[in-house]
Design a protein around this motif. Sequence first.
Motif, PDB file in Angstrom:
ATOM      1  N   THR A 116     -30.308  39.975  19.272  1.00  0.00           N
ATOM      2  CA  THR A 116     -30.663  40.612  20.555  1.00  0.00           C
ATOM      3  C   THR A 116     -28.873  41.174  20.242  1.00  0.00           C
ATOM      4  OG1 THR A 116     -31.962  39.929  22.023  1.00  0.00           O
ATOM      5  CG2 THR A 116     -30.262  40.937  23.198  1.00  0.00           C
ATOM      6  N   ALA A 117     -28.482  42.672  20.490  1.00  0.00           N
ATOM      7  CA  ALA A 117     -26.703  42.901  20.349  1.00  0.00           C
ATOM      8  C   ALA A 117     -26.197  43.044  21.680  1.00  0.00           C
ATOM      9  CB  ALA A 117     -27.254  44.026  19.760  1.00  0.00           C
ATOM     10  N   VAL A 118     -25.612  42.611  21.794  1.00  0.00           N
ATOM     11  CA  VAL A 118     -24.727  43.138  23.195  1.00  0.00           C
ATOM     12  C   VAL A 118     -23.444  43.533  23.338  1.00  0.00           C
ATOM     13  CG1 VAL A 118     -23.660  41.364  25.296  1.00  0.00           C
ATOM     14  CG2 VAL A 118     -25.702  40.598  24.146  1.00  0.00           C
ATOM     15  N   ASP A 162     -20.132  41.596  22.609  1.00  0.00           N
ATOM     16  CA  ASP A 162     -20.188  40.166  22.806  1.00  0.00           C
ATOM     17  C   ASP A 162     -19.471  39.461  22.287  1.00  0.00           C
ATOM     18  OD1 ASP A 162     -21.927  39.605  21.689  1.00  0.00           O
ATOM     19  OD2 ASP A 162     -23.048  37.837  23.127  1.00  0.00           O
ATOM     20  N   ASP A 163     -19.455  39.168  20.780  1.00  0.00           N
ATOM     21  CA  ASP A 163     -18.548  38.576  19.773  1.00  0.00           C
ATOM     22  C   ASP A 163     -17.612  38.856  18.921  1.00  0.00           C
ATOM     23  OD1 ASP A 163     -19.597  40.675  18.050  1.00  0.00           O
ATOM     24  OD2 ASP A 163     -20.802  39.536  16.405  1.00  0.00           O
ATOM     25  N   GLY A 164     -17.060  40.248  19.865  1.00  0.00           N
ATOM     26  CA  GLY A 164     -15.662  40.372  19.713  1.00  0.00           C
ATOM     27  C   GLY A 164     -16.210  41.025  17.746  1.00  0.00           C
ATOM     28  N   LYS A 165     -16.788  41.276  17.342  1.00  0.00           N
ATOM     29  CA  LYS A 165     -16.911  42.829  15.993  1.00  0.00           C
ATOM     30  C   LYS A 165     -16.772  43.861  16.149  1.00  0.00           C
ATOM     31  CE  LYS A 165     -19.327  38.445  13.348  1.00  0.00           C
ATOM     32  NZ  LYS A 165     -20.732  38.114  12.838  1.00  0.00           N
ATOM     33  N   LEU A 166     -17.322  44.126  17.124  1.00  0.00           N
ATOM     34  CA  LEU A 166     -16.941  46.026  17.867  1.00  0.00           C
ATOM     35  C   LEU A 166     -16.004  46.037  18.628  1.00  0.00           C
ATOM     36  CD1 LEU A 166     -17.528  48.761  16.767  1.00  0.00           C
ATOM     37  CD2 LEU A 166     -19.678  48.164  18.648  1.00  0.00           C
ATOM     38  N   ASP A 167     -14.984  46.514  18.897  1.00  0.00           N
ATOM     39  CA  ASP A 167     -14.560  47.047  20.105  1.00  0.00           C
ATOM     40  C   ASP A 167     -13.564  47.412  19.731  1.00  0.00           C
ATOM     41  OD1 ASP A 167     -12.450  46.385  21.632  1.00  0.00           O
ATOM     42  OD2 ASP A 167     -12.140  44.212  21.599  1.00  0.00           O
TER      43      ASP A 167
END
Length: 142
Positions: A11-13, A27-32
């Motif tokens: 599940t991507a968040v 939520d993991d900071g990999k995309l911002d």
Amino acid sequence: MTIQSVDVLYTAVATAENGRDGRVASDDGKLDVVVNPPKEMGGSGAGTNPEQLFAAGYSACFQGALGVVARQAKADISGSRVTAKVGIGKVGSGGFGLTVEIAVSIPEVDEATAKDLVEKAHQVCPYSNATRGNVDVRLSVI
């Protein structure tokens, strides 16, 4: 088709702030990324936009589905490329809708095989399954 929670593998968040004129981050900071409306929609066009993000996700997902069906068919898809064009526009009720064009290049196979692989990938791809019946998706082999 509804996916049961026991079937979910990942599940991507992601969370957006200020909608189309703000920021979206996973939520993991990999995309911002900063998001802004494109100039064609009255925005600055300075950041990315939801349609670009959708096009990026769809093209990557479709390429993955193409790999699945190519392995099953023992077809060589080296050097293949998938381009997704996502359009946004007004629909009759005053809301907005999307259109999608998926263009696929598979240089190592003949045109008939490429078309067959693309059609099969369209049946496998989760984005295609999610949009089927809701979004006009056109496929082409280039």
